[in-house]
Every structure is written in structure tokens, then in C-alpha cells.
Design a protein around this motif. Structure first.
Motif, PDB file in Angstrom:
ATOM      1  N   ARG A  43      96.810  26.346 -75.563  1.00  0.00           N
ATOM      2  CA  ARG A  43      96.788  27.640 -74.872  1.00  0.00           C
ATOM      3  C   ARG A  43      96.875  27.469 -73.365  1.00  0.00           C
ATOM      4  O   ARG A  43      97.502  28.271 -72.670  1.00  0.00           O
ATOM      5  N   ALA A  44      96.252  26.409 -72.859  1.00  0.00           N
ATOM      6  CA  ALA A  44      96.290  26.160 -71.407  1.00  0.00           C
ATOM      7  C   ALA A  44      97.612  25.546 -70.976  1.00  0.00           C
ATOM      8  O   ALA A  44      97.909  25.526 -69.773  1.00  0.00           O
ATOM      9  N   GLY A  45      98.409  25.061 -71.950  1.00  0.00           N
ATOM     10  CA  GLY A  45      99.703  24.471 -71.615  1.00  0.00           C
ATOM     11  C   GLY A  45      99.573  23.144 -70.886  1.00  0.00           C
ATOM     12  O   GLY A  45     100.385  22.843 -70.006  1.00  0.00           O
ATOM     13  N   ILE A  46      98.583  22.336 -71.239  1.00  0.00           N
ATOM     14  CA  ILE A  46      98.334  21.077 -70.548  1.00  0.00           C
ATOM     15  C   ILE A  46      98.210  19.959 -71.570  1.00  0.00           C
ATOM     16  O   ILE A  46      97.699  20.162 -72.678  1.00  0.00           O
ATOM     17  N   SER A  47      98.682  18.774 -71.222  1.00  0.00           N
ATOM     18  CA  SER A  47      98.635  17.625 -72.112  1.00  0.00           C
ATOM     19  C   SER A  47      97.281  16.935 -72.001  1.00  0.00           C
ATOM     20  O   SER A  47      96.881  16.518 -70.902  1.00  0.00           O
ATOM     21  N   PRO A  48      96.517  16.780 -73.088  1.00  0.00           N
ATOM     22  CA  PRO A  48      95.218  16.095 -73.008  1.00  0.00           C
ATOM     23  C   PRO A  48      95.359  14.653 -72.521  1.00  0.00           C
ATOM     24  O   PRO A  48      94.498  14.166 -71.778  1.00  0.00           O
ATOM     25  N   ARG A  49      96.394  13.993 -72.906  1.00  0.00           N
ATOM     26  CA  ARG A  49      96.582  12.600 -72.500  1.00  0.00           C
ATOM     27  C   ARG A  49      96.775  12.484 -70.994  1.00  0.00           C
ATOM     28  O   ARG A  49      96.154  11.655 -70.330  1.00  0.00           O
ATOM     29  N   ARG A  50      97.623  13.330 -70.425  1.00  0.00           N
ATOM     30  CA  ARG A  50      97.856  13.283 -68.980  1.00  0.00           C
ATOM     31  C   ARG A  50      96.606  13.671 -68.212  1.00  0.00           C
ATOM     32  O   ARG A  50      96.291  13.104 -67.151  1.00  0.00           O
ATOM     33  N   LEU A  51      95.852  14.646 -68.712  1.00  0.00           N
ATOM     34  CA  LEU A  51      94.628  15.057 -68.032  1.00  0.00           C
ATOM     35  C   LEU A  51      93.601  13.931 -68.048  1.00  0.00           C
ATOM     36  O   LEU A  51      92.909  13.701 -67.030  1.00  0.00           O
ATOM     37  N   ARG A  52      93.466  13.216 -69.157  1.00  0.00           N
ATOM     38  CA  ARG A  52      92.518  12.097 -69.216  1.00  0.00           C
ATOM     39  C   ARG A  52      92.851  11.047 -68.169  1.00  0.00           C
ATOM     40  O   ARG A  52      91.972  10.542 -67.461  1.00  0.00           O
ATOM     41  N   ARG A  53      94.131  10.695 -68.068  1.00  0.00           N
ATOM     42  CA  ARG A  53      94.531   9.682 -67.092  1.00  0.00           C
ATOM     43  C   ARG A  53      94.238  10.130 -65.660  1.00  0.00           C
ATOM     44  O   ARG A  53      93.739   9.350 -64.833  1.00  0.00           O
ATOM     45  N   SER A  54      94.552  11.382 -65.351  1.00  0.00           N
ATOM     46  CA  SER A  54      94.336  11.889 -63.993  1.00  0.00           C
ATOM     47  C   SER A  54      92.846  11.912 -63.647  1.00  0.00           C
ATOM     48  O   SER A  54      92.454  11.550 -62.525  1.00  0.00           O
TER      49      SER A  54
ATOM     50  N   GLU B 264      81.216  24.118 -65.190  1.00  0.00           N
ATOM     51  CA  GLU B 264      80.342  23.218 -64.446  1.00  0.00           C
ATOM     52  C   GLU B 264      81.102  22.045 -63.828  1.00  0.00           C
ATOM     53  O   GLU B 264      80.474  21.068 -63.414  1.00  0.00           O
ATOM     54  N   LEU B 265      82.394  22.089 -63.748  1.00  0.00           N
ATOM     55  CA  LEU B 265      83.166  20.966 -63.220  1.00  0.00           C
ATOM     56  C   LEU B 265      82.824  20.710 -61.758  1.00  0.00           C
ATOM     57  O   LEU B 265      82.538  21.634 -60.978  1.00  0.00           O
ATOM     58  N   THR B 266      82.886  19.460 -61.369  1.00  0.00           N
ATOM     59  CA  THR B 266      82.681  19.078 -59.969  1.00  0.00           C
ATOM     60  C   THR B 266      83.940  19.413 -59.171  1.00  0.00           C
ATOM     61  O   THR B 266      85.001  19.698 -59.751  1.00  0.00           O
ATOM     62  N   PRO B 267      83.875  19.385 -57.846  1.00  0.00           N
ATOM     63  CA  PRO B 267      85.087  19.630 -57.056  1.00  0.00           C
ATOM     64  C   PRO B 267      86.224  18.680 -57.411  1.00  0.00           C
ATOM     65  O   PRO B 267      87.393  19.065 -57.337  1.00  0.00           O
ATOM     66  N   VAL B 268      85.855  17.430 -57.821  1.00  0.00           N
ATOM     67  CA  VAL B 268      86.902  16.477 -58.204  1.00  0.00           C
ATOM     68  C   VAL B 268      87.646  16.974 -59.443  1.00  0.00           C
ATOM     69  O   VAL B 268      88.880  16.993 -59.507  1.00  0.00           O
ATOM     70  N   GLY B 269      86.916  17.410 -60.458  1.00  0.00           N
ATOM     71  CA  GLY B 269      87.551  17.900 -61.669  1.00  0.00           C
ATOM     72  C   GLY B 269      88.371  19.155 -61.439  1.00  0.00           C
ATOM     73  O   GLY B 269      89.466  19.303 -61.981  1.00  0.00           O
ATOM     74  N   ARG B 270      87.848  20.088 -60.591  1.00  0.00           N
ATOM     75  CA  ARG B 270      88.600  21.306 -60.308  1.00  0.00           C
ATOM     76  C   ARG B 270      89.894  21.001 -59.561  1.00  0.00           C
ATOM     77  O   ARG B 270      90.941  21.645 -59.802  1.00  0.00           O
TER      78      ARG B 270
ATOM     79  N   VAL C 230      91.668  18.228 -59.816  1.00  0.00           N
ATOM     80  CA  VAL C 230      92.632  17.655 -60.758  1.00  0.00           C
ATOM     81  C   VAL C 230      93.308  18.756 -61.563  1.00  0.00           C
ATOM     82  O   VAL C 230      94.530  18.753 -61.764  1.00  0.00           O
ATOM     83  N   LEU C 231      92.536  19.751 -62.009  1.00  0.00           N
ATOM     84  CA  LEU C 231      93.140  20.849 -62.783  1.00  0.00           C
ATOM     85  C   LEU C 231      94.099  21.662 -61.925  1.00  0.00           C
ATOM     86  O   LEU C 231      95.108  22.172 -62.423  1.00  0.00           O
ATOM     87  N   LYS C 232      93.802  21.807 -60.628  1.00  0.00           N
ATOM     88  CA  LYS C 232      94.712  22.552 -59.759  1.00  0.00           C
ATOM     89  C   LYS C 232      96.062  21.867 -59.645  1.00  0.00           C
ATOM     90  O   LYS C 232      97.092  22.531 -59.465  1.00  0.00           O
ATOM     91  N   THR C 233      96.083  20.535 -59.718  1.00  0.00           N
ATOM     92  CA  THR C 233      97.374  19.846 -59.677  1.00  0.00           C
ATOM     93  C   THR C 233      98.238  20.178 -60.889  1.00  0.00           C
ATOM     94  O   THR C 233      99.457  19.981 -60.851  1.00  0.00           O
ATOM     95  N   TYR C 234      97.618  20.688 -61.955  1.00  0.00           N
ATOM     96  CA  TYR C 234      98.366  21.132 -63.133  1.00  0.00           C
ATOM     97  C   TYR C 234      98.609  22.639 -63.116  1.00  0.00           C
ATOM     98  O   TYR C 234      99.021  23.214 -64.122  1.00  0.00           O
ATOM     99  N   GLY C 235      98.345  23.276 -61.991  1.00  0.00           N
ATOM    100  CA  GLY C 235      98.582  24.703 -61.866  1.00  0.00           C
ATOM    101  C   GLY C 235      97.503  25.566 -62.473  1.00  0.00           C
ATOM    102  O   GLY C 235      97.730  26.744 -62.741  1.00  0.00           O
ATOM    103  N   ILE C 236      96.302  25.023 -62.689  1.00  0.00           N
ATOM    104  CA  ILE C 236      95.203  25.779 -63.295  1.00  0.00           C
ATOM    105  C   ILE C 236      94.130  25.986 -62.249  1.00  0.00           C
ATOM    106  O   ILE C 236      93.420  25.041 -61.861  1.00  0.00           O
ATOM    107  N   SER C 237      94.009  27.217 -61.803  1.00  0.00           N
ATOM    108  CA  SER C 237      92.968  27.530 -60.821  1.00  0.00           C
ATOM    109  C   SER C 237      91.734  28.106 -61.489  1.00  0.00           C
ATOM    110  O   SER C 237      90.615  27.949 -60.986  1.00  0.00           O
ATOM    111  N   ASN C 238      91.916  28.817 -62.565  1.00  0.00           N
ATOM    112  CA  ASN C 238      90.799  29.367 -63.329  1.00  0.00           C
ATOM    113  C   ASN C 238      90.795  28.691 -64.688  1.00  0.00           C
ATOM    114  O   ASN C 238      91.494  29.105 -65.617  1.00  0.00           O
ATOM    115  N   ALA C 239      89.989  27.630 -64.791  1.00  0.00           N
ATOM    116  CA  ALA C 239      90.026  26.813 -66.001  1.00  0.00           C
ATOM    117  C   ALA C 239      89.565  27.587 -67.223  1.00  0.00           C
ATOM    118  O   ALA C 239      90.166  27.505 -68.303  1.00  0.00           O
TER     119      ALA C 239
END
Length: 788
Positions: free
Chosen positions: A81-92, A142-148, A150-159
Motif C-alpha cells: 500500500r505504501a508502494g515501497i520495497s521492504p528490502r530497499r528500506l532495510r538496506r537504507s 515513534e520513529l527517530t529523525p533518522v528513520g523519518r 530515510v522514509l522521506k527519501t522514498y517520498g513518504i512524509s506521513n508514514a
């Protein structure tokens, strides 16, 4: 690490697995605490394709593995639904969470944010154990600024909104509609093959700012609903266009909206509630199958569904897809300009043969799995080819899909007996499909199967058993039918268009009956229209049905009705010269286009019919007296248009074709045809067959056929009749007439034989079960009765 978990019993096995993976990630990244970001990496591990192998190496119990894999499936749906690859997110996340100079091995405590996420997961789960999906929903908050970051680099501002989009409360849409998007996610919709152009056009219309409404217009069976279902599947897949990603397609049922609406205003209230929910949920796309029904739903005037729907469509408050047929679109929607201009038309044409074969190849595997059969490659092509040939009033791909599906079902259920043993996987080939098509088209199986070619080659022999003395006529008819059946004829025109000319009683109608019996194994497939009854201009309405507003509009035409029921027929137009010219205009369309339109606007196909016209023009001059019984002359000559094209010859009139020339005996007939029939009609006739009067030798087998019918009627009273040679000669002598042919012989048999027999039976002179011998005595027959 367990200090912040509040007891392991509150968490499902998948959460325990994620916590273990998060601890490993924190250690490898030299982090001081286990942060929510590490939990997100652990949750992403559930989406690994080798999860089953990882669990097996951990020596987990089967029940634990099944529970974790079930939770993993739901987590993967959230990532989709989020349109994101779990594998790529884990690596990032791993790269971003590495801490230089951090502690090495050892336990890692849970951070305050991680403990809050775990407590929140139990709150979201309620009385159930908190699963991985609950944990994911809590971690995203509850994500830290680091996690937020990383998600922004995938175009997700509201996780949270990306992974768990709010599903609006739509009770009326759920009650009166069918959620195609939900069915697509569950894999319950058939896969769409092809139709890329229609899908792209539909998507472009739906992203318009104003009037983002489309109507799919196509004949029944061309796949309009399948296109919308295919669109729903594309929109829930990871590669969906960004403008339509997450859209929810709901099929609205007008019958469900109307069901139980007893009082005035109740239907309108339901309709308004549905539209309000669709307006409040901008991602909803309404699909109304059979769009023309909205014009009739809820009554007429301001209360009908169309007038309730039009304002919302015009203001762009909702998006809508409709589907209807061309006839209903023109009749019901084009007549309402306010409704028509709010929809963009997407034409859905019937696929060609290659596209239909590709579509069937796509569904063949699901048919094979459902029925437990093996579908041979030839069965797919046979379903398309035979459906095109023998089911002209239906459309691809639907008719070919139905034929293949029914062939698979027939292979599995051969008997309804409870003692029948289930058979192993049956192979489905061309013969099985041919049997289904023959049943649906109400044709003899041999006409659809491969054996038809052998029967067509022996066609003359079969026809001569019923029609005597007309060998050339039989040969001409057989050649015309073989040309049409071989596939070399024009597929749009009738199989054959023939004109039988000659004196009455020479076998014209009998040959038409024999042809119907040979082609369709049923003489009743002969549709006979006596054109002497159509001398008036208004009589054409009897053929096609009365126009709207006239008496009898609800009844079928005498020609269009039988042909709609049985497109595979022999159509006999008797005495064509007596019809009104406007009736002959109907024949022009049949002979040229292979179809006509009845009074209701429905197409009547003639492409699988054999059309025969008969005429007695010129026969008073053509019949030539001879010795013997007064009938002679060479066998009839088939006269055709040049090269069988139907083009007019000699200024529009018929002429002799082939190596021979026009028979002088037939010239009066042909000249009379040129004088009385219009050139455009003669030019559309493939073959003109001139029947010659029957000779004395020809009347012998005709007499045998007549006497055979007499014997059949006498068998009911067990009476056996024999005729002496003198009695037969008397019947032939009195039954020979150059003007009436075989019909005069029938009358003579009736007068000299049947009527005296009837008087003798009624008077008791011939008892039941008697043996009767008929002999000639002067100009009458005498009967000698013997007891068996």
C-alpha cells in the motif's frame, strides 16, 4: 530487553521474532539502545522471500511458523500500500543507523520510544495478542529523525498515512456496492489479457480535473466489465500510476438500491447517501454496469437516478465509470444530452481472432485447474474458430470462453448417476469443443467436426436419393455449398444464393428440403416464404415485424423470427416474380450483405444460411413435348454469374457460364428472368439453376416414392398392397402432364388408387390385414383381395 514488554503473553510470535531481529540490528550497528528504527528493520525482515528457511533454521514449531508467516503476509500488504520495497528500506535504514565508536557486544536496552511503541501495539490489538501489523502501526508514530529522513527519501512524509491509509466509513457503499479493489487485493478477480489501449484511455479520463467520467460502450460479451476489473487489479499493484494509486473502485448495483424501497423518496434517500459517501471519499470511483438502467431507476422526472446523479457528475464531485451496449447508449443516453455530455465514450470493440486466442490462452490454465482437466493447445484455437463460424450472433471473447469452459465441464460430468466413478484428468481437444459448439448452435455434430469434409464430397449422392432426373441441378447446388463451406466464399454473405427456375413439379422445392435435411439433419430447418402472399407494399412488415406503434410490433417477423432462432437454415423464397418490389429490396440486402435488420433494430444474420429463390417464369415456352409420356429434354444446366462473383452478366442478366454455352431450351426461361427481375437482384445471385421437365424414366422413381407413402398409411390397418406392371403403367400414363410434372402424378395416384381404396376400406370390401393386388382394367384399377 524484556523489561519493557509487560509479559511475552501479550505479544504474538511475530512480534517476538521482530524484537530478536531488532536486537541483532542494534548490535551490528553499535547502537546504545534498541530504537523504533531497529524494530522497523526487523519488521522488514518478515518480508524476506526466504523467511520460511530462516524460521526452519530457528527450529520453530510448525504452529509458530504458520503464525509468523500469516502475520508476514499482512505486513507485506502494508508495504505494498505504501508502494515501497521492504528490502530497499532495510538496506537504507541499516546504513543510516550505524554508530561510529559505539559499544560492541552485549545486551541493548529498549529506548523509551521503543517501549511506548510496544505499549501502543497492545492498545491497538485490544483483547487479542499484538501482532506485527499492530507493531508496525505503532512504530511509524515513534520513529527517530533518522528513520523519518530515510522514509522521506522514498517520498513518504506521513508514514502512518502511507502504510495505513484511512479507510472512510462508507456503510451505504458497502451495502449497495461491490468493492472491486478489495476483491483484486484478495486475488478473486480474473486476470485481464490485453486491452491496453482501453485501459490507458480509461486512466487518462479518470485523472481529468472536470468530468472525469467514462462510459464503456460495446456489444454484450466484448469484455466491458473485465476491463474495469482489470483496472482495479492494476491500481492495487505496486506499479500503479501515482495519480490513481490507492483508488477504490466500487461497483454500484441499481437493483440493490431499489430493493425494498416501498415509499416515495426512499430510493432517492439511498442514492443521495451513496453519493455523499463517494464525495467524502475522493479516492472512490463508482462503476455502474448497464448504465442505461439509471434512466429507469426510481421512476421518471426529478426522482429518477439520472437526475440525482447528473449534478454530482457535472460538479466533478465524484468519478464514475459506466458500461452499456451501443443500441442502449444511443436509445437511452444520447436522448438525454445532459447525461451524455458528462461521460467520455470509450469504445470496446470485439477482439480479432489472434487477440481472442491470446485471451483464451490466459484463462485456459485456470479452467484446467478448476475442472481438473488437461487442455490441449488445439482446443483453444478450435474454441475461437468454431465460435466465430457457428455462433455469429454472439461476440468474442465471451462466446469462445464459454465454449471452452463448457467443454471442460462436459468432460468432468458425463453422467448424473451416483455410481459413476470420477475419471482422471481428461484431455480437452478440438472434438470436445466441437461437440459443445454444435449443441449451442443446434447443429448436427458432423457439421462442426472434421468429418464434414467427407460428407460434402459425397453430397450429390445423398441429394439424388430424393431428387430424381435433375443431376445437373444437384451438381450445381453441391458445388455452391462446397465452396461456401470450404471457407473460400465471402464470410459476410450467405453460404449460397441460388435461383431455381423451371416448370412446376420438377423438384425445386424437394431439392431445397433435401438440402436442409443434408446440411442440418432436420428438414424443418427449411424456412419457406411464399412470395405470392407478399404482393402488397405493406406486406414487407410481415417479413421483418411491424414497426413501432403498429399492431403486432411485439411479434416476430415471419422471416426474421425463424432466422434469429436458427441462423443455420435453408431459406426458400418461393415464386419470387410475384413479390412486391419493396419485398425484393429485402432480398438485395440479404444476398449482398448477408444480414438484415428487423423492425426492432436487431441484426438478423444470414451468413450461415443457404438462400434459394424459385420462379416459374418462361416455363410455358420452355417445356418441350416429346414422345412417350410427353416429357423429355436434356438435364438442367446450371447458369451462373461470371466466375461465381455475383456480378451482372450481359448487362445485368444471367448467362451460361463455364465451358458450355446457354442451352437453347433454357433461353426462354432466362429471357423471362431478365425481363421480369431487376438486374441488381440477378447480379447478386451466384447460380441460376434451370430445371427441365421430367422424362418418362424419371417418373418411375417418383411413382415409387408416392407409393411408399401410400404403403405407410395402409400399414396402420395391416393392409398389404401390390401393383401389377399394368397398374403401374396406367398410373404413369394418366399422371404424365408437361405442365404439372410430378404433382400431376400425385393427383393421378390419388384419383385412381387412393380414393377407390378408401371406399373399399370403409365399405368393408377390404378388411384389415388383407392382401390387396391392384391391376389395370381399361382406364381404371381393380382390386383383388386375399386373406393372409
Amino acid at each position: 530487553m524484556s523489561g519493557g514488554m509487560g509479559g511475552d503473553s501479550a505479544y504474538a510470535d511475530s512480534v517476538l521474532f521482530v524484537l530478536g531481529r531488532a536486537l541483532v540490528e542494534a548490535r551490528s550497528g553499535r547502537a546504545r539502545e534498541v530504537e523504533p528504527d531497529h524494530l522497523l528493520v526487523g519488521i522488514g525482515t518478515l518480508c524476506r522471500p526466504d523467511l520460511a528457511a530462516i524460521l526452519a533454521r530457528g527450529q520453530q514449531e510448525p504452529a509458530v511458523r504458520e503464525s509468523i508467516e500469516a502475520d508476514a503476509q499482512r505486513v507485506m500488504e502494508s508495504f505494498a500500500r505504501a508502494g515501497i520495497s521492504p528490502r530497499r528500506l532495510r538496506r537504507s535504514l541499516r546504513e543510516a543507523l550505524v554508530v561510529e565508536g559505539g559499544p560492541g557486544a552485549g545486551e541493548r536496552p529498549l529506548s523509551r520510544a521503543t517501549r511506548r511503541a510496544l505499549r501502543r501495539a497492545t492498545e491497538l490489538a485490544g483483547p487479542e495478542k499484538a501482532g506485527a501489523v499492530h507493531l508496525l502501526q505503532a512504530v511509524l508514530d515513534e520513529l527517530t529523525p533518522v528513520g523519518r529522513h530515510v522514509l522521506k527519501t522514498y517520498g513518504i512524509s506521513n508514514a502512518s498515512a502511507a502504510f495505513f491509509p484511512e479507510v472512510p466509513d462508507t456503510p451505504h457503499l458497502d451495502l449497495y456496492g461491490r468493492d472491486l479493489s478489495a476483491l483484486a487485493r484478495a486475488g478473486k478477480l480474473p486476470r485481464l489479457i490485453g486491452r491496453g489501449t482501453e485501459l490507458r484511455t480509461l486512466a487518462r479520463i479518470l485523472i481529468r480535473q472536470r468530468k472525469a467520467n467514462a462510459v464503456l460502450v460495446g456489444h454484450a460479451g466484448t469484455g466491458k466489465t473485465g476491463i474495469v476489473e482489470g483496472l482495479a487489479q492494476r491500481l492495487v499493484s505496486p506499479g500503479a500510476p501515482a495519480e490513481l494509486a490507492g483508488a477504490r473502485i466500487v461497483e454500484l448495483s441499481m437493483s440493490a438500491l431499489l430493493a425494498g424501497a416501498q415509499y416515495r423518496g426512499e430510493f432517492e434517500a439511498r442514492m443521495q447517501a451513496v453519493l455523499a459517501e463517494a464525495r467524502d471519499a475522493p479516492d472512490v470511483i463508482l462503476f455502474i454496469d448497464e448504465l442505461h438502467t439509471v434512466l429507469r431507476a426510481g421512476g421518471r422526472g426529478a426522482s429518477d437516478a439520472a437526475n440525482v446523479l447528473k449534478p454530482a457528475l457535472a460538479r466533478g464531485e465524484l468519478r464514475c465509470i459506466g458500461a452499456t451496449t451501443p443500441g442502449e447508449y444511443r436509445r437511452d443516453i444520447e436522448d438525454d444530452p445532459a447525461l451524455q455530455r458528462r461521460f467520455e465514450v470509450v469504445w470496446v470493440d470485439e477482439p480479432d481472432r489472434d487477440e481472442a486466442v491470446a485471451i483464451l490462452n490466459g484463462v485456459a490454465a485456470s479452467f484446467a485447474a478448476h475442472h481438473g482437466v488437461r487442455i490441449e493447445p488445439e482446443a483453444v484455437e478450435a474454441a475461437v474458430d468454431l465460435a466465430i463460424r457457428h455462433l455469429p450472433d454472439q461476440r468474442l471473447p465471451d462466446k469462445a470462453i464459454d465454449a471452452l469452459d463448457q467443454a471442460c465441464a462436459a468432460a468432468r460430468i458425463r453422467t448424473l448417476s451416483p455410481d459413476a466413478e470420477p475419471e482422471p484428468a481428461q484431455p480437452i481437444g478440438r472434438d470436445e469443443v466441437a461437440a459443445v459448439v454444435a449443441e449451442r448452435a443446434r447443429l448436427p455434430l458432423h457439421q462442426v467436426a472434421r468429418a464434414e469434409a467427407d460428407r460434402l464430397l459425397a453430397m450429390e449422392e445423398h441429394l439424388r436419393r430424393r431428387v430424381v432426373g435433375q443431376d445437373e441441378a444437384v451438381r450445381a447446388v453441391a458445388e455452391a455449398v462446397r465452396t461456401g463451406r470450404s471457407g473460400l466464399g465471402d464470410a459476410r454473405r450467405p453460404v449460397g444464393v441460388l435461383l431455381f427456375a423451371g416448370p412446376t413439379g420438377t423438384g425445386k422445392t424437394e431439392l431445397a428440403k433435401a438440402l436442409a435435411e443434408f446440411l442440418f439433419a432436420d428438414e424443418r430447418r427449411l424456412v419457406r416464404i411464399d412470395l405470392s402472399e407478399y404482393k402488397e407494399r405493406h406486406a414487407v412488415s410481415r417479413l421483418l415485424g411491424a414497426p413501432p406503434g403498429y399492431v403486432g410490433h411485439d411479434r416476430e417477423g415471419q422471416l426474421s423470427g425463424p432466422l434469429r432462432d436458427h441462423p443455420h437454415s435453408v431459406v426458400l423464397f418461393d415464386e419470387v416474380e410475384k413479390a412486391h418490389p419493396e419485398v425484393l429490396d429485402v432480398l438485395l440486402q440479404i444476398c449482398d450483405e448477408g444480414r438484415l435488420t428487423d423492425a426492432r433494430g436487431r441484426r438478423v444474420p444470414f451468413s450461415e444460411a443457404v438462400v434459394i429463390l424459385t420462379s416459374n417464369l418462361g416455363t410455358g415456352v420452355a417445356a418441350r413435348p416429346t414422345g412417350g409420356f410427353g416429357f423429355a429434354g436434356p438435364p438442367p444446366v446450371a447458369v451462373a454469374s461470371p466466375a461465381g462473383t455475383g456480378a451482372p452478366a450481359d448487362g445485368g442478366g444471367p448467362r451460361a457460364d463455364g465451358p458450355g454455352h446457354e442451352d437453347p431450351a433454357h433461353r426462354p426461361v432466362l429471357d423471362a428472368l431478365r425481363r421480369h427481375l431487376r438486374p441488381e437482384l440477378l447480379g447478386r445471385i451466384a447460380r441460376i439453376v434451370v430445371f427441365s421437365p421430367l422424362s418418362g424414366a424419371d417418373l418411375e422413381p417418383v411413382l415409387d416414392k408416392i407409393l411408399e407413402r401410400v404403403h405407410t398409411r395402409l400399414a396402420a390397418r395391416a393392409v398389404t398392397l401390390t401393383l401389377t406392371p399394368a397398374a403401374r403403367a396406367l398410373l404413369l400414363r394418366h399422371g404424365s402432364d408437361r405442365r404439372a410434372g410430378a404433382r400431376f402424378l400425385e393427383q393421378s395416384v390419388d384419383r385412381l388408387l387412393v380414393q377407390p381404396l378408401a371406399r373399399a376400406l370403409l365399405s368393408g370390401d377390404i378388411p384389415d390385414g388383407a392382401l390387396v393386388r391392384a391391376d389395370a382394367a381399361g382406364q381404371a384399377l381393380t382390386f383383388v383381395t386375399e386373406q393372409p
